[in-house]
Design a protein around this motif. Structure first.
Motif, short mmCIF file in Angstrom:
data_model
loop_
_atom_site.label_atom_id
_atom_site.label_comp_id
_atom_site.label_asym_id
_atom_site.label_seq_id
_atom_site.Cartn_x
_atom_site.Cartn_y
_atom_site.Cartn_z
N ALA A 47 31.15 27.16 -59.39
CA ALA A 47 30.80 26.40 -60.58
C ALA A 47 29.36 26.65 -61.02
O ALA A 47 28.96 26.25 -62.11
N LEU A 48 28.59 27.33 -60.17
CA LEU A 48 27.20 27.64 -60.49
C LEU A 48 27.07 29.09 -60.92
O LEU A 48 27.78 29.96 -60.42
N PRO A 49 26.15 29.37 -61.84
CA PRO A 49 25.98 30.77 -62.27
C PRO A 49 25.45 31.65 -61.15
O PRO A 49 24.72 31.19 -60.28
N GLU A 50 25.84 32.90 -61.21
CA GLU A 50 25.32 33.88 -60.27
C GLU A 50 23.87 34.19 -60.65
O GLU A 50 23.54 34.29 -61.83
N VAL A 51 23.03 34.33 -59.65
CA VAL A 51 21.62 34.65 -59.87
C VAL A 51 21.42 36.15 -59.67
O VAL A 51 21.86 36.72 -58.67
N VAL A 52 20.75 36.78 -60.64
CA VAL A 52 20.42 38.20 -60.55
C VAL A 52 18.91 38.31 -60.42
O VAL A 52 18.17 37.89 -61.31
N LEU A 53 18.43 38.86 -59.31
CA LEU A 53 17.00 38.98 -59.07
C LEU A 53 16.44 40.26 -59.67
O LEU A 53 17.00 41.34 -59.49
N ARG A 65 12.63 38.20 -51.77
CA ARG A 65 13.72 37.68 -50.93
C ARG A 65 13.56 36.19 -50.62
O ARG A 65 14.57 35.45 -50.62
N PRO A 66 12.33 35.68 -50.33
CA PRO A 66 12.22 34.24 -50.04
C PRO A 66 12.75 33.36 -51.16
O PRO A 66 13.41 32.34 -50.89
N LEU A 67 12.50 33.75 -52.41
CA LEU A 67 13.03 32.96 -53.53
C LEU A 67 14.55 33.07 -53.59
O LEU A 67 15.25 32.09 -53.84
N GLY A 68 15.07 34.27 -53.32
CA GLY A 68 16.52 34.44 -53.31
C GLY A 68 17.17 33.58 -52.24
O GLY A 68 18.24 32.99 -52.47
N ASN A 69 16.54 33.49 -51.08
CA ASN A 69 17.08 32.64 -50.01
C ASN A 69 17.12 31.17 -50.44
O ASN A 69 18.08 30.45 -50.14
N ALA A 70 16.07 30.73 -51.13
CA ALA A 70 16.02 29.33 -51.57
C ALA A 70 17.11 29.04 -52.61
O ALA A 70 17.74 27.97 -52.57
N LEU A 71 17.35 29.98 -53.50
CA LEU A 71 18.39 29.78 -54.53
C LEU A 71 19.78 29.81 -53.92
O LEU A 71 20.67 29.05 -54.32
N ASN A 72 19.98 30.68 -52.93
CA ASN A 72 21.26 30.74 -52.25
C ASN A 72 21.51 29.46 -51.45
O ASN A 72 22.63 28.93 -51.42
N ALA A 73 20.46 28.92 -50.84
CA ALA A 73 20.59 27.68 -50.09
C ALA A 73 20.98 26.52 -50.99
O ALA A 73 21.58 25.54 -50.54
N ALA A 74 20.67 26.65 -52.29
CA ALA A 74 21.02 25.61 -53.25
C ALA A 74 22.42 25.81 -53.82
O ALA A 74 22.85 25.03 -54.69
N GLY A 75 23.14 26.82 -53.33
CA GLY A 75 24.53 27.00 -53.73
C GLY A 75 24.83 28.17 -54.64
O GLY A 75 25.99 28.41 -54.98
N HIS A 76 23.81 28.93 -55.03
CA HIS A 76 24.03 30.06 -55.94
C HIS A 76 24.34 31.34 -55.18
O HIS A 76 23.73 31.62 -54.14
N ARG A 77 25.28 32.11 -55.70
CA ARG A 77 25.43 33.48 -55.23
C ARG A 77 24.26 34.28 -55.81
O ARG A 77 23.88 34.09 -56.96
N VAL A 78 23.72 35.17 -55.00
CA VAL A 78 22.54 35.93 -55.42
C VAL A 78 22.83 37.41 -55.27
O VAL A 78 23.35 37.85 -54.24
N ARG A 79 22.50 38.17 -56.30
CA ARG A 79 22.68 39.61 -56.23
C ARG A 79 21.45 40.33 -56.73
O ARG A 79 20.59 39.72 -57.40
#
Length: 286
Positions: A47-53, A65-79
């Motif tokens: 239900a959450l948008p995918e995050v593109v770094l 990567r640290p920011l990507g980890n934080a966003l993934n921990a909040a429920g986002h898929r990160v690519r």
């Protein structure tokens, strides 16, 4: 989170600058630890948008990567977008490569939000321009002679209507030099000089105000690399109570602001912010 501006002392700005550069040097070594994204990044709430770094100039994606980890921990898929290396290519070329990479996989039902650092935010804005121009050209394709004009409405060099829609809802940019950086004039290589305020691409991006409403600009109380500041007229501008061009990426304040920005861009009730005069940025260190 704070939106109030304050003027730090010269000694404080020098200290922040030194700490910022030390952090940047340490993060550059992150590539030595491998360039595979965590398997956890592939999982998240549909239900959450995918995050593109998108990293900044001379940054590999592992830098953020640290920011990507934080966003993934909040429920986002990160690519990440493969093939960008350390982001030295021209902004328009990198935006086109990002679209090609994203088009290679199905667009998530909740869409995508680009989360970018520094130059990556300029790439993200160019991508929004390209997508808007392609959509306008596609809408006008049924009227002979109008498609070319529509495609160039935002960008004279805009791609044709066949550019795929990759579902980008907007961009959350951290410490992006939307007006360029006068410090770029101090460099002799093209990669850095392309960030000058009078560079052709920077001027082009500055004139494309129609996509600014889909951008959330996050910045701190002091950025030693962007004396012009990261305030963007027509965008959602968020100042967080921290400092630095690089070390801001590791702070919980910035991560929280980025998450708020993603939620705003993905919300069906979201409305573009009113255009207000930009706040006064702190003086640069000369």
């Amino acid at each position: 989170m704070s939106t109030a501006s304050r003027r730090p002392s010269l000694l404080t700005m020098v200290k922040w600058t030194l700490l910022d550069e030390m952090y940047a040097g340490w993060r550059q070594l992150a590539l030595l630890g491998g360039n595979r994204r965590s398997r956890r990044w592939c999982s998240g709430d549909d239900a959450l948008p995918e995050v593109v770094l998108l990293p900044g100039v001379y940054e590999h994606w592992t830098f953020i990567r640290p920011l990507g980890n934080a966003l993934n921990a909040a429920g986002h898929r990160v690519r990440v977008v493969r093939g960008l290396s350390i982001n030295r290519l021209p902004i328009a070329v990198t935006a086109a490569r990002a679209v090609t990479a994203l088009a290679a996989e199905p667009t998530p039902s909740a869409g995508r939000v680009i989360v970018a650092h520094s130059k990556g935010g300029l790439v993200g804005k160019h991508l929004l321009m390209d997508q808007a121009a392609a959509a306008a050209a596609a809408a006008a394709s049924s009227a002979p002679g109008r498609a070319d004009a529509a495609a160039g409405a935002l960008d004279p060099g805009a791609p044709p209507a066949r550019l795929p829609d990759v579902g980008v809802l907007g961009v959350v940019a951290v410490c992006t030099p939307f007006a360029g950086s006068r410090y770029a004039r101090m460099f002799v290589n093209r990669t850095m000089r392309a960030l000058r305020p009078d560079d052709e691409t920077i001027v082009l991006l500055g004139g494309a105000a129609s996509v600014n409403a889909r951008i959330v600009s996050v910045y701190g109380v002091f950025d030693p690399h962007v004396p012009e500041g990261s305030v963007l007229a027509g965008a959602t501008n968020v100042q967080v109570d921290t400092a630095g061009h690089f070390m801001i990426l590791r702070t919980p304040e910035a991560a929280a602001a980025v998450l708020d920005g993603i939620r705003a861009l993905a919300s069906p009730l979201w409305e573009p912010p009113p255009v207000e005069p930009p706040p006064v940025s702190p003086p640069p260190v000369e």
